[in-house]
Write a protein that holds these residues in place. Structure first.
Motif, PDB file in Angstrom:
ATOM      1  N   PHE A 109       0.869  -1.171  -0.084  1.00 21.17           N
ATOM      2  CA  PHE A 109       0.015  -0.060  -0.160  1.00 21.17           C
ATOM      3  C   PHE A 109       0.763   1.137  -0.163  1.00 21.17           C
ATOM      4  CE2 PHE A 109      -2.007   3.481   2.297  1.00 21.17           C
ATOM      5  CZ  PHE A 109      -2.890   3.699   1.671  1.00 21.17           C
ATOM      6  N   VAL A 110       1.880   1.390   0.962  1.00 16.56           N
ATOM      7  CA  VAL A 110       2.752   2.578   1.098  1.00 16.56           C
ATOM      8  C   VAL A 110       3.512   2.868  -0.590  1.00 16.56           C
ATOM      9  CG1 VAL A 110       4.441   3.541   2.069  1.00 16.56           C
ATOM     10  CG2 VAL A 110       2.916   2.656   3.457  1.00 16.56           C
ATOM     11  N   SER A 111       4.313   1.682  -0.857  1.00 13.67           N
ATOM     12  CA  SER A 111       4.936   1.903  -2.090  1.00 13.67           C
ATOM     13  C   SER A 111       4.024   2.310  -3.137  1.00 13.67           C
ATOM     14  CB  SER A 111       5.917   0.654  -2.205  1.00 13.67           C
ATOM     15  OG  SER A 111       4.909  -0.523  -2.498  1.00 13.67           O
ATOM     16  N   GLY A 112       2.960   1.563  -3.300  1.00 13.54           N
ATOM     17  CA  GLY A 112       2.045   1.730  -4.304  1.00 13.54           C
ATOM     18  C   GLY A 112       1.275   3.064  -4.336  1.00 13.54           C
ATOM     19  N   ARG A 129       0.758  14.150   7.240  1.00 13.70           N
ATOM     20  CA  ARG A 129       0.679  14.122   8.861  1.00 13.70           C
ATOM     21  C   ARG A 129      -0.159  13.146   9.369  1.00 13.70           C
ATOM     22  NH1 ARG A 129       0.029  19.453  10.101  1.00 13.70           N
ATOM     23  NH2 ARG A 129       2.083  19.681  10.511  1.00 13.70           N
ATOM     24  N   GLY A 130       0.289  12.120   9.767  1.00 13.66           N
ATOM     25  CA  GLY A 130      -0.567  10.911  10.163  1.00 13.66           C
ATOM     26  C   GLY A 130      -1.364  11.009  11.703  1.00 13.66           C
ATOM     27  N   THR A 131      -2.172  10.104  11.655  1.00 13.60           N
ATOM     28  CA  THR A 131      -2.848  10.317  13.035  1.00 13.60           C
ATOM     29  C   THR A 131      -2.142   9.276  14.148  1.00 13.60           C
ATOM     30  OG1 THR A 131      -4.281   8.308  12.652  1.00 13.60           O
ATOM     31  CG2 THR A 131      -4.967  10.053  11.797  1.00 13.60           C
ATOM     32  N   THR A 132      -2.536   9.474  15.098  1.00 11.59           N
ATOM     33  CA  THR A 132      -1.870   8.517  16.207  1.00 11.59           C
ATOM     34  C   THR A 132      -1.881   6.992  16.291  1.00 11.59           C
ATOM     35  OG1 THR A 132      -3.762   8.917  17.685  1.00 11.59           O
ATOM     36  CG2 THR A 132      -2.116  10.414  17.970  1.00 11.59           C
ATOM     37  N   ASP A 133      -2.910   6.652  15.236  1.00  9.39           N
ATOM     38  CA  ASP A 133      -3.089   5.371  14.811  1.00  9.39           C
ATOM     39  C   ASP A 133      -2.267   4.704  13.911  1.00  9.39           C
ATOM     40  OD1 ASP A 133      -5.966   4.204  15.799  1.00  9.39           O
ATOM     41  OD2 ASP A 133      -6.022   6.368  15.272  1.00  9.39           O
ATOM     42  N   LEU A 134      -1.392   5.667  13.313  1.00  6.20           N
ATOM     43  CA  LEU A 134      -0.313   5.153  12.272  1.00  6.20           C
ATOM     44  C   LEU A 134       0.934   5.093  13.191  1.00  6.20           C
ATOM     45  CD1 LEU A 134       0.228   4.646   9.275  1.00  6.20           C
ATOM     46  CD2 LEU A 134       0.765   7.080   9.187  1.00  6.20           C
ATOM     47  N   THR A 135       1.243   4.000  13.695  1.00  7.87           N
ATOM     48  CA  THR A 135       2.251   3.756  14.396  1.00  7.87           C
ATOM     49  C   THR A 135       3.544   3.108  13.892  1.00  7.87           C
ATOM     50  OG1 THR A 135       1.399   1.591  15.284  1.00  7.87           O
ATOM     51  CG2 THR A 135       0.970   3.541  16.497  1.00  7.87           C
ATOM     52  N   ASP A 136       3.296   2.455  12.738  1.00  7.99           N
ATOM     53  CA  ASP A 136       4.380   1.773  11.989  1.00  7.99           C
ATOM     54  C   ASP A 136       4.745   2.508  10.650  1.00  7.99           C
ATOM     55  OD1 ASP A 136       6.272   0.125  10.800  1.00  7.99           O
ATOM     56  OD2 ASP A 136       5.171  -1.779  10.810  1.00  7.99           O
ATOM     57  N   VAL A 137       5.870   3.230  10.869  1.00 13.74           N
ATOM     58  CA  VAL A 137       6.192   4.174   9.471  1.00 13.74           C
ATOM     59  C   VAL A 137       7.426   3.803   8.811  1.00 13.74           C
ATOM     60  CG1 VAL A 137       4.838   6.011  10.585  1.00 13.74           C
ATOM     61  CG2 VAL A 137       7.489   5.631  11.001  1.00 13.74           C
ATOM     62  N   ARG A 138       7.830   2.448   9.142  1.00 13.71           N
ATOM     63  CA  ARG A 138       9.056   1.926   8.447  1.00 13.71           C
ATOM     64  C   ARG A 138       8.850   1.921   7.137  1.00 13.71           C
ATOM     65  NH1 ARG A 138       9.270  -3.877  10.750  1.00 13.71           N
ATOM     66  NH2 ARG A 138       7.170  -3.415  10.662  1.00 13.71           N
ATOM     67  N   CYS A 139       7.692   1.701   6.331  1.00 14.56           N
ATOM     68  CA  CYS A 139       7.631   1.617   5.154  1.00 14.56           C
ATOM     69  C   CYS A 139       7.698   2.774   4.442  1.00 14.56           C
ATOM     70  CB  CYS A 139       6.090   0.861   4.804  1.00 14.56           C
ATOM     71  SG  CYS A 139       5.911  -0.717   5.066  1.00 14.56           S
ATOM     72  N   TYR A 140       7.398   3.821   5.221  1.00 13.57           N
ATOM     73  CA  TYR A 140       7.626   5.358   4.701  1.00 13.57           C
ATOM     74  C   TYR A 140       9.192   5.628   4.665  1.00 13.57           C
ATOM     75  CZ  TYR A 140       2.694   6.181   4.188  1.00 13.57           C
ATOM     76  OH  TYR A 140       1.341   6.419   3.739  1.00 13.57           O
ATOM     77  N   ARG A 141       9.786   5.066   5.819  1.00  8.44           N
ATOM     78  CA  ARG A 141      11.295   5.440   5.734  1.00  8.44           C
ATOM     79  C   ARG A 141      11.988   4.623   4.641  1.00  8.44           C
ATOM     80  NH1 ARG A 141      11.123   4.930  11.992  1.00  8.44           N
ATOM     81  NH2 ARG A 141      11.465   7.119  12.533  1.00  8.44           N
ATOM     82  N   TRP A 142      11.416   3.462   4.291  1.00  7.04           N
ATOM     83  CA  TRP A 142      12.003   2.505   3.235  1.00  7.04           C
ATOM     84  C   TRP A 142      11.605   3.136   1.914  1.00  7.04           C
ATOM     85  CZ3 TRP A 142       9.368  -2.321   5.734  1.00  7.04           C
ATOM     86  CH2 TRP A 142      10.204  -2.715   6.733  1.00  7.04           C
ATOM     87  N   ALA A 143      10.681   4.238   1.800  1.00  4.46           N
ATOM     88  CA  ALA A 143      10.355   4.853   0.544  1.00  4.46           C
ATOM     89  C   ALA A 143      10.895   5.956   0.338  1.00  4.46           C
ATOM     90  CB  ALA A 143       8.837   4.957   0.461  1.00  4.46           C
ATOM     91  N   ASP A 144      12.046   6.156   1.418  1.00  3.63           N
ATOM     92  CA  ASP A 144      12.871   7.484   1.432  1.00  3.63           C
ATOM     93  C   ASP A 144      12.116   8.809   2.069  1.00  3.63           C
ATOM     94  OD1 ASP A 144      15.136   8.561   0.991  1.00  3.63           O
ATOM     95  OD2 ASP A 144      14.810   9.286  -1.000  1.00  3.63           O
ATOM     96  N   PHE A 145      11.176   8.523   2.928  1.00  3.01           N
ATOM     97  CA  PHE A 145      10.611   9.727   3.730  1.00  3.01           C
ATOM     98  C   PHE A 145      11.331   9.846   5.006  1.00  3.01           C
ATOM     99  CE2 PHE A 145       7.266   8.928   0.675  1.00  3.01           C
ATOM    100  CZ  PHE A 145       6.362   9.948   0.814  1.00  3.01           C
ATOM    101  N   ASP A 146      11.468  11.004   5.269  1.00  2.18           N
ATOM    102  CA  ASP A 146      11.831  11.284   6.725  1.00  2.18           C
ATOM    103  C   ASP A 146      10.485  11.191   7.791  1.00  2.18           C
ATOM    104  OD1 ASP A 146      14.559  12.266   6.301  1.00  2.18           O
ATOM    105  OD2 ASP A 146      13.691  13.970   5.604  1.00  2.18           O
TER     106      ASP A 146
END
Length: 353
Positions: A109-112, A129-146
């Motif tokens: 989902f994140v990469s797509g 800017r995510g909500t407090t329910d978005l706790t696993d942000v590793r996929c965004y880091r892997w997609a080159d996000f800070d």
């Protein structure tokens, strides 16, 4: 079967069905199609409502606004021009099975969705800017996000009222006990009270040489667009005169303290007592959390912490056209500051910064 990404901007009813889906968690009233249209009308962005589907099942939803930043294409969620609140991606938490499969689905989902944004807009900058329910942000880091953590405060409303009050500071508990002596009552405000609350906030910002872009028209349009009772102006009345108020966003399980809460300076903690009134209302209606708003400014945390909240984390996810690896490399190759020594007893203790 892979994921299919569909832009449902033109079909707000279908979008809302996914927002209201039993297994989609973290969606706020701002995620609803009617609220997103109000945000679009009061910002400089063009709305796009992206959903990732596995068959007929939503895997994730991502409302974004196509805009510009320093004259270059950008994608943001929420729009920057309005007072900060979380929006960003929300996910289907019924993604069960073994961890490998769950994480693979999230990564798809994140990469797509990120690839969809790049293909559709070719942005130089993305900020979600995510909500407090978005706790696993590793996929965004892997997609080159800070992924930068920020904080808010949550008051747990699931306990009985006496237990909730026991977590407050002694001063607030004493003032709640003496409430009848404070000449203070509470009422649900109207459109004029929206103006009153926002004027107070704007005056406070001006005193601090800060801008404030939330307008009565924006709040009124939002109240008109969302279901009745979602946007409420809670007013504190002292000796018959409205002195201050809080504009809150009421959801089924959570109430968000959004605008207002300016101390009127009448000699007792009106805002804390108004917060308690909103908590009682929210609890009576079945809400389990009162979100006090940002916990990122040191000067505000002392006051909010008196209400016994728990710290909750949300993430700012930023991507820039310059790859993170190149930025890190550039930072690592910057020449260090050149030390210098002063004559006399201070020599060797000072370094240029």
């Amino acid at each position: 079967m892979g994921l299919e990404f569909v832009d449902l901007t033109a079909d707000p009813d279908a979008w809302n069905r996914y927002v209201d889906h039993d297994h989609v968690t973290g969606a706020t009233p701002f995620h609803r199609g009617e609220a997103l249209r109000v945000l679009e009308a009061h910002s400089k962005g063009t709305l796009h409502c992206l959903v990732g589907l596995h068959g007929d099942e939503p895997v994730g939803l991502l409302p974004v606004f196509e805009t510009t930043r320093y004259g270059r294409p950008a994608v943001v969620s929420p729009p920057h021009i309005l007072e900060s609140f979380s929006l960003g991606p929300v996910l289907n938490t019924a993604n069960t099975g073994k961890r490998r499969r769950r994480e693979q689905t999230l990564d798809e989902f994140v990469s797509g969705s990120v690839q969809w944004l790049h293909d559709a807009f070719d942005p130089d900058f993305i900020h979600l800017r995510g909500t407090t329910d978005l706790t696993d942000v590793r996929c965004y880091r892997w997609a080159d996000f800070d992924a930068t953590p920020d904080y808010t405060y949550h008051v747990d409303l699931t306990a009985d009222e006496e237990t909730i009050k026991s977590r407050f500071s002694r001063n607030i508990r004493r003032n709640i006990k003496d409430l009848d002596d404070h000449r203070l009552t509470f009422e649900l405000g109207d459109r004029d009270d929206i103006d009153m609350v926002l004027d107070l906030v704007r005056d406070r910002h001006e005193q601090q040489d800060k801008s404030y872009r939330v307008t009565p028209a924006f709040v009124t349009d939002l109240a008109d667009a969302l279901p009745d009772g979602t946007v409420r102006t809670h007013v504190a009345v002292v000796d018959g005169d409205p002195e201050t108020g809080i504009i809150a966003i009421h959801d089924d399980d959570r109430v968000y303290r959004w605008q207002g809460a300016v101390d009127p300076g009448v000699g007792f903690p009106v805002v804390s007592l108004l917060d308690w009134h909103i908590m009682q209302t929210a609890k009576a209606e079945g809400a389990s959390v009162y979100d006090l708003g940002g916990a990122n400014m040191k000067r505000l945390t002392g006051f909010k912490a008196k209400l016994g909240p728990e710290l909750a984390v949300y993430y700012n996810l930023r991507w820039r056209s310059t790859p993170m690896a190149l930025r890190q490399m550039a930072a690592a190759t910057v020449a260090p500051a050149v030390p210098f020594s002063l004559p006399g007893p201070l020599g060797g203790f000072l370094t240029e910064r």
